[in-house]
Every structure is written in structure tokens, then in C-alpha cells.
Design an enzyme around this catalytic site. Sequence first.
Site, short mmCIF file in Angstrom:
data_model
loop_
_atom_site.label_atom_id
_atom_site.label_comp_id
_atom_site.label_asym_id
_atom_site.label_seq_id
_atom_site.Cartn_x
_atom_site.Cartn_y
_atom_site.Cartn_z
N CYS A 13 -18.95 107.50 0.94
CA CYS A 13 -19.25 107.45 -0.49
C CYS A 13 -18.84 106.08 -1.00
CB CYS A 13 -18.49 108.55 -1.22
SG CYS A 13 -16.72 108.27 -1.19
N HIS A 41 -10.39 108.98 6.29
CA HIS A 41 -10.08 109.94 7.37
C HIS A 41 -11.03 109.71 8.53
CE1 HIS A 41 -7.23 111.97 4.90
NE2 HIS A 41 -8.12 112.15 3.95
N HIS A 74 -8.03 107.74 -3.06
CA HIS A 74 -7.48 108.94 -3.73
C HIS A 74 -6.53 108.57 -4.86
CE1 HIS A 74 -9.02 111.75 -0.94
NE2 HIS A 74 -8.12 111.65 0.00
N CYS A 96 -10.46 104.84 -6.34
CA CYS A 96 -11.87 104.96 -6.73
C CYS A 96 -11.98 104.98 -8.26
CB CYS A 96 -12.44 106.25 -6.15
SG CYS A 96 -14.09 106.58 -6.75
N GLU A 126 -4.83 113.23 -4.35
CA GLU A 126 -5.51 112.79 -5.59
C GLU A 126 -4.96 113.56 -6.80
OE1 GLU A 126 -9.89 113.26 -5.84
OE2 GLU A 126 -9.54 113.83 -7.91
N THR A 167 -11.93 115.39 -8.31
CA THR A 167 -13.29 114.87 -8.10
C THR A 167 -14.11 115.74 -7.14
OG1 THR A 167 -12.44 113.43 -6.38
CG2 THR A 167 -12.77 112.43 -8.53
N CYS A 195 -17.04 114.43 -9.00
CA CYS A 195 -17.83 113.30 -8.50
C CYS A 195 -19.13 113.82 -7.89
CB CYS A 195 -17.02 112.55 -7.45
SG CYS A 195 -18.01 111.40 -6.54
N SER A 223 -10.81 115.07 7.82
CA SER A 223 -11.38 114.90 6.49
C SER A 223 -11.77 116.24 5.88
CB SER A 223 -12.61 113.99 6.59
OG SER A 223 -13.45 114.22 5.49
FE1 F3S Z 1 -15.87 109.03 -3.14
FE2 F3S Z 1 -14.81 108.29 -5.37
FE3 F3S Z 1 -16.40 110.33 -5.28
S1 F3S Z 1 -13.82 108.28 -3.39
S2 F3S Z 1 -16.13 111.22 -3.26
S3 F3S Z 1 -16.97 108.24 -4.92
S4 F3S Z 1 -14.52 110.21 -6.39
#
Ligand code: F3S
Length: 246
Positions: A13, A41, A74, A96, A126, A167, A195, A223
Site C-alpha cells: 500500500c 512485515h 503504523h 502513514c 497503530e 485504519t 483506509c 502480516s
Molecule cells: Fe497502508 Fe497507510 Fe492504509 S500504511 S493500509 S495506506 S493506512
Amino acid sequence: MAEVRVAKSAGFCYGVERAVKLAEETAREKGGCAMLGSIIHNVHVVAELEALGARQVDSVEEVRPGETVIIRSHGERKEVFDRLEQLGAVCVNATCPNVLRIQQLVAQADREGRIPLIIGEPRHPEVMGVASWSDRSVIFPGPEELEKWLLQEPSRQSLSLTAVAQTTCIRRIWETSKEILKKLCTNAKIFDTICNATSERQAEAVRLAKQKDLMVIIGGRQSSNTAKLKSVCEPFCRTCLIETAK
Ligand code: F3S
């Protein structure tokens, strides 16, 4: 002949890709750095970073004074940032942006005298990081625990509350929690912080699993995202998890 389809959403991601890139750049520029916790991970990517001079440390106490430290996607607990500052460490914050936003919402709630409610896994790094931005944070694994808390002391229903989600929170868990807040509370600000990268990938995996004979999930065995992908596909077709092509 077998037909092989690669999911459009396959790959790291955006948040993890950004953290790995920042670690790579920092290790090259500084001739080494420390990564606090596992930045990704995936043992193979970690090994590549280590070859560039990025060493993994499991706690702040292992950081050397003045060392450059990468904060993983995280995010980290506030006290970790404070401790790194005391150590004179240089922080490269690869949290992130989606996680950063939740930390900021919790910090803002704290400043406004509101109580932050976090729907997520209580022991997940997180969630622990997000919660640390207010001493008043309360974490709920799901709607049942939230409802119990609100009914236990009905005066809580009229408190100033700010609700956010981890998220990677499962959509159904969040939506049910939201309904409870709307039904019972008189002053709750609700922020949908799930997310989409995760939910979109899971939805695509399910769509493919329904059409195909075999799903191959490529990812790290440690993971939780990889494990969730496998579990959403399994009801629909044969599913296997691999770490490398070999
Ligand atoms: Fe990845 Fe950020 Fe979403 S680490 S899973 S883009 S919250």
C-alpha cells in the site's frame, strides 16, 4: 493452459511503500540508521534494508544517542517520540499520513476536552500509538464493548466524544459502532478513518476468489493484512499463502 490474473490492487500500500522508500533513502544518505520495530512485515524487504545499513531495533532503549531513527508506517506512541528527543536521536517520521490524521484527531479532541473513542484492536501498535495522544482515550475492539460502556454509566452518553477507527478496522464493525453512537449519544463527533487501500484490496480479492479455482496470496507470514486476505478468500476457493516465488 492455466489463466493467471494479477489483482490490480496487489503490491505494497502507499503508506508502507513510502516508509520503505524513506528507510532506503535515509540508510544511503546517512550510511546507516535504525528502524524502530518492523517497518514492513516482509523478511525479504527487511533483509534488503539491512544490507543498506538500516538496523532493526525493537525498543527505544536500543537506539544510540544521536542516531537517525525511522518511525514505521503504523506510527508510534507519543512517549516514544519524547524519549527519542531526550536521546538526541534524529527522527524520520514515516508514519502513514492516514495514521497521522487519526493521531491529530485524537490530539485535537484532547485539546478540546473531548473523550477520544477508538474502535480497533487494543494491542495493535497503530491503535496504541493513536491512543497515546490523549490520556482520556478509550479503546473498543467492537460495537458490543462500546455499547456496554455507554450503557454501564448512562451519563457517558451526553459527554463530548470523538470517535475514530483503526485504519484496518473491518467496515461492518465500524458501521455498527457508528449506529450505536448515533442512537445513544448526544454529542459525538464521528470520523471515518478506515483506509480504503485495505478494504478495496479485500473486496477485489473476494471478487477474484469467486471466479477463480485457486488464489495465491503473496505476503509475509507475520502480516495481519496478508492473513486477513487469505481468510476472506478461503470461503470461495482454494487459497494458499506464499512468501516468495521459490
Ligand atoms: Fe497502508 Fe497507510 Fe492504509 S500504511 S493500509 S495506506 S493506512
